[in-house]
Design a protein around this motif. Sequence first.
Motif: not given
Length: 217
Positions: A19-24, A60-71, A75-82
Amino acid sequence: MTLDFAKAREAMVEQQVRPWDVLDPRVLNVLLRLPREAYVPEAHRALAYADIALPLAHGESMMKPVVEGRVLQALALDGSEDVLDIGTGSGFLAACLGRLARSVTSIERHAELAAQAQATLLAQGATNVSVAHADAFTWEPGRQFDAIVVGGAVDAVPERFLGWLRPGGRLFAVRGRAPAMEAVLVHADVNGPRIESLFETDLAYLAGAEPAPAFAL
């Protein structure tokens, strides 16, 4: 009563993240498959899939799951990145990045957190993720990356971080001052950095990247 983590994970994705527009679909699949509870301190494990930032050692703290999803989506990673992950924390975001990229280097300034995260990542089979105990403001990678995630807020994006980006790379950061911080994606274009505004959020500052103290008379 034993908590059904699989059901909690599915509910997190369907009721918080999507619902937070993470649709990938690749990002959603990673969040559905990775056991977030394995990365959460035992005292807070029952809250592994709650819509809150979870506390870690050393303040320290862990990000909210929704923020992790948006991050991950931004980044739109395709599997080829370092990828470089600045601020390992629990190691969960690094694990997600590892599923979406070729390799992940993660740095953490607290030795205890770095060691715990590396142990958890190895136990979970994340063999393409390496954690180093290092401070982002003194560490020198000696190389560049296709994508960088800054895991804590910054008053302004440090130039040294941008210097670690390969041409065509991108950096995710949350910049500004609470309560109206802005998540941005900085693209390393030929003509210089190009900043894409993503969404508003609030994040604890990365150590060393806080605003300079203001002196009042």
